[in-house]
Design a protein around this motif. Sequence first.
Motif, PDB file in Angstrom:
ATOM      1  N   ARG A 233      15.930 -13.500   0.196  1.00  0.00           N
ATOM      2  CA  ARG A 233      15.362 -12.282   0.268  1.00  0.00           C
ATOM      3  C   ARG A 233      13.922 -12.451  -0.868  1.00  0.00           C
ATOM      4  O   ARG A 233      13.350 -10.942  -0.582  1.00  0.00           O
ATOM      5  N   ALA A 234      13.606 -13.727  -1.496  1.00  0.00           N
ATOM      6  CA  ALA A 234      12.762 -12.971  -2.236  1.00  0.00           C
ATOM      7  C   ALA A 234      11.583 -13.766  -1.181  1.00  0.00           C
ATOM      8  O   ALA A 234      10.603 -12.262  -1.347  1.00  0.00           O
ATOM      9  N   VAL A 235      11.474 -13.547   0.156  1.00  0.00           N
ATOM     10  CA  VAL A 235      10.425 -14.029   1.178  1.00  0.00           C
ATOM     11  C   VAL A 235      10.689 -12.259   1.475  1.00  0.00           C
ATOM     12  O   VAL A 235       9.428 -11.949   2.001  1.00  0.00           O
ATOM     13  N   GLU A 236      11.427 -11.555   1.626  1.00  0.00           N
ATOM     14  CA  GLU A 236      11.071 -10.575   2.191  1.00  0.00           C
ATOM     15  C   GLU A 236      10.178  -9.789   1.197  1.00  0.00           C
ATOM     16  O   GLU A 236       9.791  -7.924   1.974  1.00  0.00           O
ATOM     17  N   LEU A 237      10.327 -10.426  -0.521  1.00  0.00           N
ATOM     18  CA  LEU A 237       9.495  -8.913  -0.456  1.00  0.00           C
ATOM     19  C   LEU A 237       7.556  -9.117  -0.436  1.00  0.00           C
ATOM     20  O   LEU A 237       7.001  -8.806  -1.400  1.00  0.00           O
ATOM     21  N   LEU A 238       7.790 -10.821   0.741  1.00  0.00           N
ATOM     22  CA  LEU A 238       6.228 -10.606   0.377  1.00  0.00           C
ATOM     23  C   LEU A 238       5.194 -10.004   0.941  1.00  0.00           C
ATOM     24  O   LEU A 238       4.436  -9.442   0.390  1.00  0.00           O
ATOM     25  N   PRO A 239       5.740  -8.954   2.089  1.00  0.00           N
ATOM     26  CA  PRO A 239       4.753  -8.360   3.188  1.00  0.00           C
ATOM     27  C   PRO A 239       5.073  -6.574   1.523  1.00  0.00           C
ATOM     28  O   PRO A 239       3.524  -6.848   1.723  1.00  0.00           O
ATOM     29  N   ARG A 240       5.580  -6.613   0.657  1.00  0.00           N
ATOM     30  CA  ARG A 240       5.444  -5.373   0.043  1.00  0.00           C
ATOM     31  C   ARG A 240       4.490  -6.227  -1.049  1.00  0.00           C
ATOM     32  O   ARG A 240       3.360  -5.582  -1.529  1.00  0.00           O
ATOM     33  N   ILE A 241       4.363  -7.152  -2.000  1.00  0.00           N
ATOM     34  CA  ILE A 241       3.600  -7.593  -2.439  1.00  0.00           C
ATOM     35  C   ILE A 241       2.281  -7.958  -1.154  1.00  0.00           C
ATOM     36  O   ILE A 241       1.217  -6.762  -2.067  1.00  0.00           O
ATOM     37  N   GLU A 242       1.819  -8.138  -0.647  1.00  0.00           N
ATOM     38  CA  GLU A 242       0.494  -8.108   0.101  1.00  0.00           C
ATOM     39  C   GLU A 242      -0.064  -6.287   0.403  1.00  0.00           C
ATOM     40  O   GLU A 242      -0.993  -5.773  -0.300  1.00  0.00           O
ATOM     41  N   GLU A 243       1.048  -5.775   0.632  1.00  0.00           N
ATOM     42  CA  GLU A 243       0.727  -4.314   0.415  1.00  0.00           C
ATOM     43  C   GLU A 243       0.157  -3.830  -0.567  1.00  0.00           C
ATOM     44  O   GLU A 243      -0.931  -3.067  -0.535  1.00  0.00           O
ATOM     45  N   ALA A 244       1.362  -4.399  -1.486  1.00  0.00           N
ATOM     46  CA  ALA A 244       0.101  -3.710  -3.055  1.00  0.00           C
ATOM     47  C   ALA A 244      -1.159  -4.154  -3.101  1.00  0.00           C
ATOM     48  O   ALA A 244      -2.198  -3.410  -3.672  1.00  0.00           O
TER      49      ALA A 244
END
Length: 482
Positions: A220-231
């Motif tokens: 689930r932590a890895v799933e947050l990486l694309p959203r971190i990149e977008e922000a």
Amino acid sequence: MSDRYLSGMRILGGLLLLGVAAAAWVTAPAAGLAIVAVGLLTTGAALATAVRLPRRRSARRWTGPAAATASVVVTACYRGPAVNATGWWWVLETLALLALLVPTVRRTRGRGRTAVSAFVQVAAIAVLPVRIGPHLTPPADPAETAVLCLLCSLLAAGAAASGCYLRGVDSRRRRAIAAHRREHRLEVARDLHDFASHDVMGVVVLVQAAQLLAREDPARAVELLPRIEEAGMQALAAMDRTVRTLNGDGDGDGDGDGDGDGEGEGEGEGDGERSREGRGVGDRGRAAEAAPAGGLPASPPGGPPRPDLPERPRHRRRDLSELPELVARFTRTGTVPARLDVAVGALDELPREVSALGYRMVVESLTNVRRHAPAATDVDIAAGRVRYRGGAALRLTVTDTTGAASAARTSPSPGRVGGGEGLAGLTERAEALGGSLAAGPHGTAGWQVTATLPLPDSAPPTTDPHERTSLARYAAPEGTPA
């Protein structure tokens, strides 16, 4: 002064100088070589100053004092005889010295240097009658010569006063331009704080959530990486816009001299800074060229496919027309769901300043939720039209709710002290428009920000304040930690 106009002035000045030179060739035997030479010198200096020659300003500053010094020397050494041709050259020299005195007083740097240069030129003009009066046939009465010297002194004083007036106008103009540029840069800084910090805080919150999930559920932590990149890409785009704005402002209005000729006293300054900014924009621009239209780089070869994210426009208006996109992005790049309720017609035909300020207020409020309310469970954004001071007004509210009544509003980055003007600056802007902005506790542990912004008479309020339509209702994606 445009290059075409300046070129025409230089051509005309050259033709006039050729005419004066021809007159000097004809009258030199009668008037004398010294009279003709100093007349040519002062006239040429006046014409050169008028057409901005020589190009170096440091050289032009000495043109007037040098011509005045030559005139004083000729006046002291001249012994006659004074004929009609001598009188014509005397008049021409007087006019040329007066024309040189105005720009000398206006543009010479430093009060001491200006006073010395002006004194030399005023003295040269004041003693010019002494060159002619004693050598007339018959000689002029000393009282008449003294009266002529007094008249010439008054003319010189008038020219010096004109130069002082123009110097004051130039100084006020430079201060006004500097104040305008400072205000513009403060506006850009506020933009950077309002918009870039919103996205940066999204990155901070997502990184903190990923750190917590990494201990319990790494997938689930890895799933947050694309959203971190977008922000992060959103924040980078805001910074790029800031750099481009500052770079464009530095290129324009380079007139620091204040006399309208486009020559600033700080010539050449800031070129290195602008070039560094240009390189920074170029580097990021090349990176953006390799990205798709949505603003996110393509998936690396062999890597996992990038999740479908909505494309964001290259140029955003930064007003309330982007409110649904802002709410969606807040929910998508954070851990708190946001809901948007807008009354029918509330956002139709809004004045530009009201729409921009309302958007800033929502951005600042959402940023504060991320910074100070990490325990918030949801955020509600509402917009509608109400009666306000006998007219219509747009009312915006941003309310965050915290499940635990004891949850304190803290910052997820406690080491960061201050971040800009924030709500205080927005309150001043709202009051400048005749409205108000208030922020305070809401319920047991929540917080609410309310802005009321007056609208023109042509924008009536909604007849039924309870009649609402949901433009957008966004919930947090499944699996997002609350």
